[in-house]
Design an enzyme around this catalytic site. Structure first.
Site, PDB file in Angstrom:
ATOM      1  N   ASP A   1     126.873  -3.776 169.418  1.00 29.58           N
ATOM      2  CA  ASP A   1     126.182  -4.889 168.768  1.00 29.58           C
ATOM      3  C   ASP A   1     126.362  -6.207 169.520  1.00 29.58           C
ATOM      4  OD1 ASP A   1     125.568  -3.023 166.940  1.00 29.58           O
ATOM      5  OD2 ASP A   1     126.629  -3.948 165.249  1.00 29.58           O
TER       6      ASP A   1
ATOM      7  N   GLU B   1     109.081  19.856 155.757  1.00 31.90           N
ATOM      8  CA  GLU B   1     109.549  18.475 155.889  1.00 31.90           C
ATOM      9  C   GLU B   1     110.258  18.032 154.622  1.00 31.90           C
ATOM     10  OE1 GLU B   1     106.002  16.237 156.824  1.00 31.90           O
ATOM     11  OE2 GLU B   1     105.456  17.650 158.424  1.00 31.90           O
TER      12      GLU B   1
ATOM     13  N   CYS C   1     144.429  -0.872 123.569  1.00 31.49           N
ATOM     14  CA  CYS C   1     144.835  -0.758 122.172  1.00 31.49           C
ATOM     15  C   CYS C   1     146.326  -1.068 122.129  1.00 31.49           C
ATOM     16  CB  CYS C   1     144.562   0.662 121.686  1.00 31.49           C
ATOM     17  SG  CYS C   1     145.413   1.044 120.139  1.00 31.49           S
TER      18      CYS C   1
ATOM     19  N   TYR D   1     105.222  10.748 158.871  1.00 28.78           N
ATOM     20  CA  TYR D   1     105.008  12.178 158.646  1.00 28.78           C
ATOM     21  C   TYR D   1     103.559  12.645 158.731  1.00 28.78           C
ATOM     22  CZ  TYR D   1     104.534  10.066 153.995  1.00 28.78           C
ATOM     23  OH  TYR D   1     104.197   9.259 152.951  1.00 28.78           O
TER      24      TYR D   1
ATOM     25  N   GLU E   1     106.913   7.017 155.114  1.00 24.70           N
ATOM     26  CA  GLU E   1     107.584   6.600 153.891  1.00 24.70           C
ATOM     27  C   GLU E   1     108.618   5.542 154.233  1.00 24.70           C
ATOM     28  OE1 GLU E   1     106.257   8.234 151.402  1.00 24.70           O
ATOM     29  OE2 GLU E   1     107.591   8.064 149.666  1.00 24.70           O
TER      30      GLU E   1
ATOM     31  N   LYS F   1     110.786  15.597 151.630  1.00 27.90           N
ATOM     32  CA  LYS F   1     109.947  14.635 150.914  1.00 27.90           C
ATOM     33  C   LYS F   1     110.818  13.433 150.588  1.00 27.90           C
ATOM     34  CE  LYS F   1     106.461  14.368 147.311  1.00 27.90           C
ATOM     35  NZ  LYS F   1     106.915  13.174 146.600  1.00 27.90           N
TER      36      LYS F   1
ATOM     37  N   LYS G   1     108.958  20.441 144.415  1.00 23.50           N
ATOM     38  CA  LYS G   1     109.737  19.355 143.805  1.00 23.50           C
ATOM     39  C   LYS G   1     111.186  19.771 143.535  1.00 23.50           C
ATOM     40  CE  LYS G   1     107.879  15.943 142.121  1.00 23.50           C
ATOM     41  NZ  LYS G   1     107.745  14.582 142.699  1.00 23.50           N
TER      42      LYS G   1
ATOM     43  N   TYR H   1     124.106  -6.349 172.461  1.00 24.93           N
ATOM     44  CA  TYR H   1     122.733  -6.551 172.001  1.00 24.93           C
ATOM     45  C   TYR H   1     122.518  -8.021 171.617  1.00 24.93           C
ATOM     46  CZ  TYR H   1     118.356  -6.062 169.446  1.00 24.93           C
ATOM     47  OH  TYR H   1     117.057  -6.206 169.032  1.00 24.93           O
ATOM     48  N   ASP H   2     123.476  -8.551 170.866  1.00 24.22           N
ATOM     49  CA  ASP H   2     123.346  -9.941 170.412  1.00 24.22           C
ATOM     50  C   ASP H   2     123.257 -10.913 171.580  1.00 24.22           C
ATOM     51  OD1 ASP H   2     123.387  -9.094 167.850  1.00 24.22           O
ATOM     52  OD2 ASP H   2     125.494  -9.615 167.461  1.00 24.22           O
TER      53      ASP H   2
ATOM     54  N   LYS I   1     103.524  22.137 154.985  1.00 26.13           N
ATOM     55  CA  LYS I   1     102.148  21.972 155.480  1.00 26.13           C
ATOM     56  C   LYS I   1     101.783  23.180 156.344  1.00 26.13           C
ATOM     57  CE  LYS I   1     102.885  16.969 155.676  1.00 26.13           C
ATOM     58  NZ  LYS I   1     103.241  15.812 156.525  1.00 26.13           N
TER      59      LYS I   1
ATOM     60  N   SER J   1      97.300  12.363 148.212  1.00 22.36           N
ATOM     61  CA  SER J   1      98.636  12.661 147.689  1.00 22.36           C
ATOM     62  C   SER J   1      98.808  14.180 147.740  1.00 22.36           C
ATOM     63  CB  SER J   1      98.829  12.078 146.299  1.00 22.36           C
ATOM     64  OG  SER J   1      98.076  12.788 145.389  1.00 22.36           O
ATOM     65  N   LEU J   2      99.853  14.693 147.165  1.00 26.90           N
ATOM     66  CA  LEU J   2     100.159  16.117 147.299  1.00 26.90           C
ATOM     67  C   LEU J   2     100.206  16.785 145.943  1.00 26.90           C
ATOM     68  CD1 LEU J   2     103.082  15.958 149.890  1.00 26.90           C
ATOM     69  CD2 LEU J   2     100.776  16.811 150.312  1.00 26.90           C
TER      70      LEU J   2
HETATM   71  S1  IVH Z   1     102.267  14.246 153.540  1.00 25.73           S
HETATM   72  C1  IVH Z   1      97.962  14.632 153.531  1.00 25.73           C
HETATM   73  N1  IVH Z   1     104.806  14.341 154.053  1.00 25.73           N
HETATM   74  O1  IVH Z   1     104.815  12.126 148.951  1.00 25.73           O
HETATM   75  C2  IVH Z   1      99.414  14.669 153.235  1.00 25.73           C
HETATM   76  N2  IVH Z   1     104.118  13.045 152.188  1.00 25.73           N
HETATM   77  O2  IVH Z   1     103.121  13.100 146.571  1.00 25.73           O
HETATM   78  C3  IVH Z   1      99.897  13.406 152.651  1.00 25.73           C
HETATM   79  N3  IVH Z   1     105.941  11.880 151.031  1.00 25.73           N
HETATM   80  O3  IVH Z   1     102.109   9.928 149.009  1.00 25.73           O
HETATM   81  C4  IVH Z   1     101.332  13.294 152.423  1.00 25.73           C
HETATM   82  N4  IVH Z   1     107.566  12.574 152.342  1.00 25.73           N
HETATM   83  O4  IVH Z   1     104.403   9.077 149.776  1.00 25.73           O
HETATM   84  C5  IVH Z   1     103.875  13.857 153.235  1.00 25.73           C
HETATM   85  N5  IVH Z   1     107.031  14.477 154.698  1.00 25.73           N
HETATM   86  C6  IVH Z   1     106.104  13.995 153.868  1.00 25.73           C
HETATM   87  C7  IVH Z   1     106.405  13.128 152.795  1.00 25.73           C
HETATM   88  C8  IVH Z   1     105.388  12.689 151.958  1.00 25.73           C
HETATM   89  C9  IVH Z   1     107.261  11.825 151.290  1.00 25.73           C
HETATM   90  C10 IVH Z   1     105.293  11.196 149.888  1.00 25.73           C
HETATM   91  C11 IVH Z   1     104.104  10.371 150.257  1.00 25.73           C
HETATM   92  C12 IVH Z   1     102.950  10.929 149.484  1.00 25.73           C
HETATM   93  C13 IVH Z   1     103.648  11.625 148.377  1.00 25.73           C
HETATM   94  C14 IVH Z   1     102.781  12.766 147.867  1.00 25.73           C
END
Ligand code: IVH
Length: 676
Positions: A34, A114, A426, A225, A173, A116, A314, A37-38, A290, A83-84
């Site tokens: 550090d 991956e 007490c 991601y 994220e 989440k 989940k 770097y500083d 995926k 979203s997923l």
């Molecule tokens: S892929 C087309 N990959 O989860 C695919 N999402 O419920 C779009 N998230 O809105 C998402 N880690 O905020 C993907 N490795 C990951 C993720 C991820 C977290 C979140 C993301 C998304 C939500 C979906």
């Protein structure tokens, strides 16, 4: 050699700093410390002050700008942010696979597995390799402009490396590392301020700050991601290739992600990631799977809101909200009064939680939780359940703050808050039935006198029958007395009497621990036993002398000294001695074993061959210490199955981690087993 021409030197510094930044924040593999770097950073800033015309718009000094007038304006994503769909269990994950195989008519060409990340989704837009905007997800089509705040995140590159495309959206994220969240809450507590509820909400709040300078102090981070819209990039055949490309461009891709061949591998990944959930410095709420081949993805397609080619498996939530019905108090074995929450039972982190400790009144006020509140309850891994805080929006009007009762509900003696202490007490002594019950239970427990069969149930029965009123009374119980009790037979009575008899010869450290002196846990009891060898010697000791023992401070020493100045305690010790309890270590029983002398261990997770108490006792019996939290002073962390955040902490501090076999070897060979 530093160059004389300021313009040349400036570019040099810029390149160097960007490179170090990348190595530190993206690769997690810094090559300079550090201070070095500083020094470079300072030199860059001085050049910018002196020659403002040199300053690059994406200089590391430009990350934190002032508040922007146009904050949070709408930004339309070039490509929609999907979203997923969720799979809540293994069956739903199987069903997803079956649908995919149904559509393709075969197994897909590999999967990307991956973590989440539990944070906030953002879309970063790079034009000619420069970060131009960062937007929240919003409704998927249009989000909010959070560029000024996202620029402060060191792992978000302001400029891409290598050969960036003309235009690119990349999704990731933003999260708050757990260690940063904890540090933030420590700072809040020091200032007497309310704690933040969880890393996710805090990350979201930090990204929506009006002043980027505030966001910058939070030390947020990003994992990317997914690729969104791209113009001018190379052609790809798989998601994995795209991620490798993002990584080459200097973006932070999680190394915990894995490309696998078969669905069996997916299941194995899910199991591993679930087990290791608490071993990381960020929170995860699932695993994203995926289909890897982009051609397969195109064949499978999308629903209105999510891709069919991906799914989020989940993990069970570790936080839930419930009603705080009531706050009650408990009087512990030392007389300390602890308030606890009576909750409407809630299933969280794999168990049903109905009670949770609230520690002390100060903590209740700091969190501002009130009976009747809807509260957030958290249970993560093997950590005890906790009331994190209220949900202010759901507070009914007129809810009153809780206060410690003035008199003990068990014995009606006054409750006092000793000057300078957090915990109320007490004043009823052993007269207080709650304290007595806890004291007796503790006295008989493992690591103390270890009287098998004397748990809460029997203690309660003996108290109700008026057969005991302090620990020494245990030693006058006879088989005849016990067989008079309802449900007791000759065998059970004999067993208990034998167990009581056997407890008379416990090593001195167990006896000292059993006495239930404030601040004297198994480790301190071990240190006291080693030094004094008999209760009489300890009774005669001065506080200063006790405080000279390495590992014992003045507060503990004062507490021990004070305990032996109370008549009722001295009387108890005498009666224990008269009943035949051995109150000293002779040369045979003394802890002469010094194999772990000077070592401080932390034990976490589940061990197979030891209970937690046994493991602790094995360390203390060899002259070592056991503490509850990992720090720079920890000699090693003993990590059993399902070790939680302590493992991550030990790894980040470079503290050696021992599995059960290595722990057994340490007990056997002593500190040498750890190597040089
Ligand atoms: S892929 C087309 N990959 O989860 C695919 N999402 O419920 C779009 N998230 O809105 C998402 N880690 O905020 C993907 N490795 C990951 C993720 C991820 C977290 C979140 C993301 C998304 C939500 C979906």
């Amino acid at each position: 050699m530093a160059h004389d021409d300021p313009g040349v030197r400036y570019r040099e510094l810029l390149d160097e700093l960007n490179d170090h930044n990348y190595r530190y924040h993206v690769l997690d593999a810094p090559v300079i410390d550090d201070n070095a770097y500083d020094a470079l950073y300072r030199e860059l800033r001085e050049l910018e002050d002196r020659y403002p015309e040199l300053a690059d718009v994406d200089s590391p000094t430009s990350r934190v700008g002032g508040p922007v007038a146009q904050a949070f304006q709408p930004i339309t994503h070039r490509e929609r942010m999907f979203s997923l769909d969720n799979a809540m269990d293994a069956g739903e994950l199987d069903a997803w696979r079956d649908r995919i195989v149904g559509v393709l008519g075969r197994e897909p060409d590999g999967y990307s597995c991956e973590l989440k990340i539990d944070g906030l989704a953002v879309s970063l837009t790079y034009v000619d390799g420069r970060l131009v905007t960062a937007a929240t997800r919003g409704d998927g089509t249009t989000g909010e402009d959070v560029t000024a705040n996202v620029r402060t995140i060191q792992s978000v590159p302001l400029r891409l490396r290598g050969e960036p495309p003309a235009v690119m959206e990349v999704r990731g994220e933003i999260y708050l590392p757990v260690s940063e969240f904890e540090a933030l809450n420590r700072r809040q507590a020091e200032q007497g301020l309310q704690p933040y509820i969880n890393p996710r909400n805090t990350a979201a709040g930090s990204v929506r700050q009006k002043d980027p300078a505030t966001t910058a102090t939070r030390n947020l981070a990003i994992w990317v991601y997914q690729v969104g819209f791209v113009d001018g990039g190379p052609a790809f055949t798989s998601h994995t290739e795209q991620m490798a490309w993002l990584s080459d461009l200097g973006l932070r891709v999680n190394p915990a992600n894995a490309s696998v061949e078969s669905f069996d591998d997916v299941v194995a990944y899910v199991e591993r990631a679930t087990r290791q959930r608490h071993d990381r410095d960020y929170e995860t709420d699932g695993i994203v799977i995926k289909v890897d081949s982009l051609a397969d993805q195109r064949s499978i397609g999308f629903t209105a809101r999510s891709p069919r080619w991906a799914i989020a498996y989940k993990l069970p939530p570790e936080e839930k909200t419930t009603i705080l019905e009531e706050i009650r108090i408990n009087v512990g074995r030392t007389g300390a009064v602890t308030p606890y929450a009576v909750l409407r039972p809630v299933f969280v982190g794999g168990v049903t939680v109905a009670n949770a400790t609230l520690h002390n009144e100060g903590e209740i006020h700091r969190k501002d939780v009130r009976p009747g509140d809807t509260v957030v309850v958290r249970r993560a891994g093997d950590v005890i359940p906790e009331v994190v805080g209220p949900v202010p929006d759901l507070r009914p009007a007129g809810l009153e703050a809780w206060h410690m009762p003035e008199r003990c509900p068990f014995c009606d003696n006054p409750i006092v808050l000793p000057e300078g202490q957090a915990k109320a007490r007490c004043t009823g002594g052993y007269e207080c039935p709650s304290r007595l019950r806890e004291y007796l239970f503790h006295f008989a427990s493992r690591g103390a006198m270890d009287i098998e069969g004397l748990g809460y149930k029997t203690v309660d029965l003996l108290l109700a029958e008026g057969m005991i009123s302090d620990p020494a009374d245990i030693y006058s119980l006879t088989v005849d007395d016990l067989t008079d009790l309802e449900g007791w037979k000759e065998t059970s009575a004999t067993n208990l009497v034998n167990a009581i008899e056997a407890s008379k010869t416990r090593p001195l450290r167990h006896v000292i621990f059993a006495l239930g002196i404030d601040h004297v846990g198994a480790t301190v009891a071990g240190l006291l036993a080693r030094r004094y060898r008999s209760l009489q010697a300890l009774l005669d000791a001065e506080a200063d002398g006790i405080a000279e023992i390495d590992g014992i401070g003045p507060e503990i020493a004062g507490s021990v000294h004070a305990w032996f100045r109370i008549d009722e305690n001295v009387d108890l010790v005498q009666r224990l001695g008269a009943a035949g309890v051995v109150l000293e270590d002779d040369d045979e029983t003394a802890d002469m074993d010094e194999r772990l002398a000077g070592m401080t261990l932390v034990i976490t997770g589940t061990l197979e061959r030891f209970t937690r108490d046994e493991a602790k006792d094995a360390v203390v019996g060899r002259g070592g210490k056991v503490t509850g939290s990992v720090s720079g002073k920890t000699s090693a962390l003993v990590a059993g199955a399902n070790a939680g955040s302590k493992l991550a902490k030990a790894e980040s501090l470079g503290v050696p981690v021992l599995d059960e076999a290595a722990f057994a070897e340490l007990l056997d060979k002593g500190s040498e087993a750890l190597g040089p």
